[in-house]
Design a protein around this motif. Sequence first.
Motif, PDB file in Angstrom:
ATOM      1  N   ALA A 112      -9.496  11.238   3.628  1.00  0.00           N
ATOM      2  CA  ALA A 112      -8.460  12.260   3.858  1.00  0.00           C
ATOM      3  C   ALA A 112      -7.092  11.599   4.057  1.00  0.00           C
ATOM      4  O   ALA A 112      -6.074  12.078   3.557  1.00  0.00           O
ATOM      5  CB  ALA A 112      -8.826  13.109   5.076  1.00  0.00           C
ATOM      6  N   HIS A 113      -7.078  10.473   4.767  1.00  0.00           N
ATOM      7  CA  HIS A 113      -5.830   9.724   4.976  1.00  0.00           C
ATOM      8  C   HIS A 113      -5.273   9.247   3.623  1.00  0.00           C
ATOM      9  O   HIS A 113      -4.076   9.413   3.347  1.00  0.00           O
ATOM     10  CB  HIS A 113      -6.137   8.528   5.899  1.00  0.00           C
ATOM     11  N   GLU A 114      -6.147   8.705   2.780  1.00  0.00           N
ATOM     12  CA  GLU A 114      -5.676   8.198   1.480  1.00  0.00           C
ATOM     13  C   GLU A 114      -5.206   9.349   0.582  1.00  0.00           C
ATOM     14  O   GLU A 114      -4.220   9.208  -0.141  1.00  0.00           O
ATOM     15  CB  GLU A 114      -6.768   7.375   0.782  1.00  0.00           C
ATOM     16  N   VAL A 115      -5.917  10.465   0.618  1.00  0.00           N
ATOM     17  CA  VAL A 115      -5.464  11.630  -0.162  1.00  0.00           C
ATOM     18  C   VAL A 115      -4.077  12.055   0.337  1.00  0.00           C
ATOM     19  O   VAL A 115      -3.200  12.410  -0.455  1.00  0.00           O
ATOM     20  CB  VAL A 115      -6.480  12.790  -0.084  1.00  0.00           C
ATOM     21  N   GLY A 116      -3.867  11.949   1.642  1.00  0.00           N
ATOM     22  CA  GLY A 116      -2.534  12.237   2.198  1.00  0.00           C
ATOM     23  C   GLY A 116      -1.458  11.407   1.503  1.00  0.00           C
ATOM     24  O   GLY A 116      -0.410  11.926   1.111  1.00  0.00           O
ATOM     25  N   HIS A 117      -1.742  10.117   1.314  1.00  0.00           N
ATOM     26  CA  HIS A 117      -0.762   9.258   0.621  1.00  0.00           C
ATOM     27  C   HIS A 117      -0.521   9.740  -0.811  1.00  0.00           C
ATOM     28  O   HIS A 117       0.610   9.755  -1.290  1.00  0.00           O
ATOM     29  CB  HIS A 117      -1.259   7.815   0.569  1.00  0.00           C
ATOM     30  N   THR A 118      -1.617  10.114  -1.487  1.00  0.00           N
ATOM     31  CA  THR A 118      -1.468  10.475  -2.905  1.00  0.00           C
ATOM     32  C   THR A 118      -0.603  11.725  -3.086  1.00  0.00           C
ATOM     33  O   THR A 118      -0.001  11.908  -4.140  1.00  0.00           O
ATOM     34  CB  THR A 118      -2.837  10.727  -3.586  1.00  0.00           C
ATOM     35  N   LEU A 122       3.691   9.910   4.115  1.00  0.00           N
ATOM     36  CA  LEU A 122       3.799   8.527   4.603  1.00  0.00           C
ATOM     37  C   LEU A 122       3.008   8.364   5.893  1.00  0.00           C
ATOM     38  O   LEU A 122       2.612   9.345   6.519  1.00  0.00           O
ATOM     39  CB  LEU A 122       5.274   8.194   4.891  1.00  0.00           C
ATOM     40  N   HIS A 123       2.839   7.111   6.295  1.00  0.00           N
ATOM     41  CA  HIS A 123       2.273   6.874   7.624  1.00  0.00           C
ATOM     42  C   HIS A 123       3.196   7.479   8.669  1.00  0.00           C
ATOM     43  O   HIS A 123       4.425   7.419   8.524  1.00  0.00           O
ATOM     44  CB  HIS A 123       2.154   5.370   7.897  1.00  0.00           C
ATOM     45  N   ASN A 124       2.606   8.009   9.726  1.00  0.00           N
ATOM     46  CA  ASN A 124       3.400   8.460  10.862  1.00  0.00           C
ATOM     47  C   ASN A 124       2.942   7.677  12.082  1.00  0.00           C
ATOM     48  O   ASN A 124       1.954   8.034  12.717  1.00  0.00           O
ATOM     49  CB  ASN A 124       3.199   9.962  11.089  1.00  0.00           C
ATOM     50  N   GLU A 153      -1.469   8.586  10.971  1.00  0.00           N
ATOM     51  CA  GLU A 153      -1.246   7.551  11.997  1.00  0.00           C
ATOM     52  C   GLU A 153      -2.369   6.533  11.877  1.00  0.00           C
ATOM     53  O   GLU A 153      -3.453   6.851  11.369  1.00  0.00           O
ATOM     54  CB  GLU A 153      -1.274   8.238  13.375  1.00  0.00           C
ATOM     55  N   TYR A 154      -2.139   5.297  12.334  1.00  0.00           N
ATOM     56  CA  TYR A 154      -3.259   4.382  12.547  1.00  0.00           C
ATOM     57  C   TYR A 154      -3.674   4.553  14.012  1.00  0.00           C
ATOM     58  O   TYR A 154      -3.376   3.715  14.843  1.00  0.00           O
ATOM     59  CB  TYR A 154      -2.846   2.931  12.305  1.00  0.00           C
ATOM     60  N   ALA A 155      -4.275   5.678  14.334  1.00  0.00           N
ATOM     61  CA  ALA A 155      -4.811   5.908  15.678  1.00  0.00           C
ATOM     62  C   ALA A 155      -6.295   6.145  15.454  1.00  0.00           C
ATOM     63  O   ALA A 155      -6.703   7.259  15.198  1.00  0.00           O
ATOM     64  CB  ALA A 155      -4.165   7.126  16.323  1.00  0.00           C
TER      65      ALA A 155
HETATM   66 ZN   LIG Z   1      -2.385   4.576   4.951  1.00  0.00          ZN
END
Ligand SMILES: [Zn+2]
Length: 408
Positions: A112-118, A122-124, A153-155
């Motif tokens: 889901a995070h990677e689809v967010g990038h596509t 951006l990272h938050n 986020e990287y959380a």
């Molecule tokens: Zn990322």
Amino acid sequence: MWKTRKPAFEKAGWKNAIEAREWPANDPDMSLDDARYSVIRYFASSVENAQGPRVSDPRSGEIIESHIYWYHNVMNIFKHLYAIQVGHLDKRAQKPQFEEELVGKLIRYVAAHEVGHTIGVLHNFGSSIATPVEKLRDKEYIRKYGHTSSIMEYARFNYVAQEGDGIDPDHFIPRINDYDEWVIEWGYKLIFDKANEYEESRVLDSWVKKNENNPRLWYGVEQHPYDPRMNNEDLGDNQMKANEYGIKNLKKIMPLQVEWTKEEGKNYDLLNERYFWITVQLNWYFSHVVKYIGGIHETYKKSEQDGVIYEVTPKAKQKEAMDFLRRHLFETPKWLLQKDIISRIRPNFGTDAIRGLQENFLNAMLNTGTLQRLIECNTLDAANYSADEMVDDLRKIIWSEVDARKTN
Ligand SMILES: [Zn+2]
């Protein structure tokens, strides 16, 4: 996919915006080089990463296509982090191989995070600040809001959670959340009644203005050099409090790692990796805290918004950070020297780790940028923490063990 929430795109006015299908085994009319197909590509590779790059039309910014690269060993990182951060609360992580169900949930999160990038998100690295540390232990709050307001986020996992808090392990994992829905709406909702891009951008600005005081929609850049609110791998609104819990958990799981990583017929490579990731986790905890020293908040604003952009981290907070580093970094973290682990992985691994951590963060505290900010902030306002006082505090911290021996 997400049972409790409406998909982010539906909130932005789009139905069935993303459709995922399995790539057909033998269809001569379909090719991965065909720009009409955006795919998640699996690579049988030892690389520990996944990426979601995208190709945009430079004239309009429209995203044309995207392939997510999924390297096999990306899951290796997530398994180590899950075990290190919440393993003491989830039996499924207390063994060398995780069950498919848990791995599936981890894959869903990363995908889901990677689809967010596509789709352009951006990272938050500021989103985790919206959750007060004590709320990270409140099972009802976590059920409702999750532990970070953005999946971008990287959380990773809720390392503040403690035994007895009763948090459902499903909620240790990030979910698509308020910030993600907000940026999808900002980026994708159609604005019908405006004549041109300029008028549309004024509408977007009015949405930002309406939401400017909602902390759950706050954005923080990647790798901000001096704002302690913007970090990767962090949780909560106070890094000293959050990481106190994190270190408590690391100390708890450390003696269990020989058992958790033991696999019949295998050597101690997994134990070696696990120990390495524990030192990485500890390095993150210190990197979050050290940013308070000489720290300055940067809050992005347009000129029509009230208030200033740069605000100095209060002196009391900087002192709190110094005290955290005294207790956990400069008073030798002997718990890293776990005999039954070190004697199975590599001589000097433990002392190398401690020396590396102390060197890293001593350099961070004494580097030109930190000292310069302390000097400037104290010159602008004498109530701010000064470089002199910081260096004096640091000297006392570093020599405290020697001083203690002298007086005893
Ligand atoms: Zn990322």
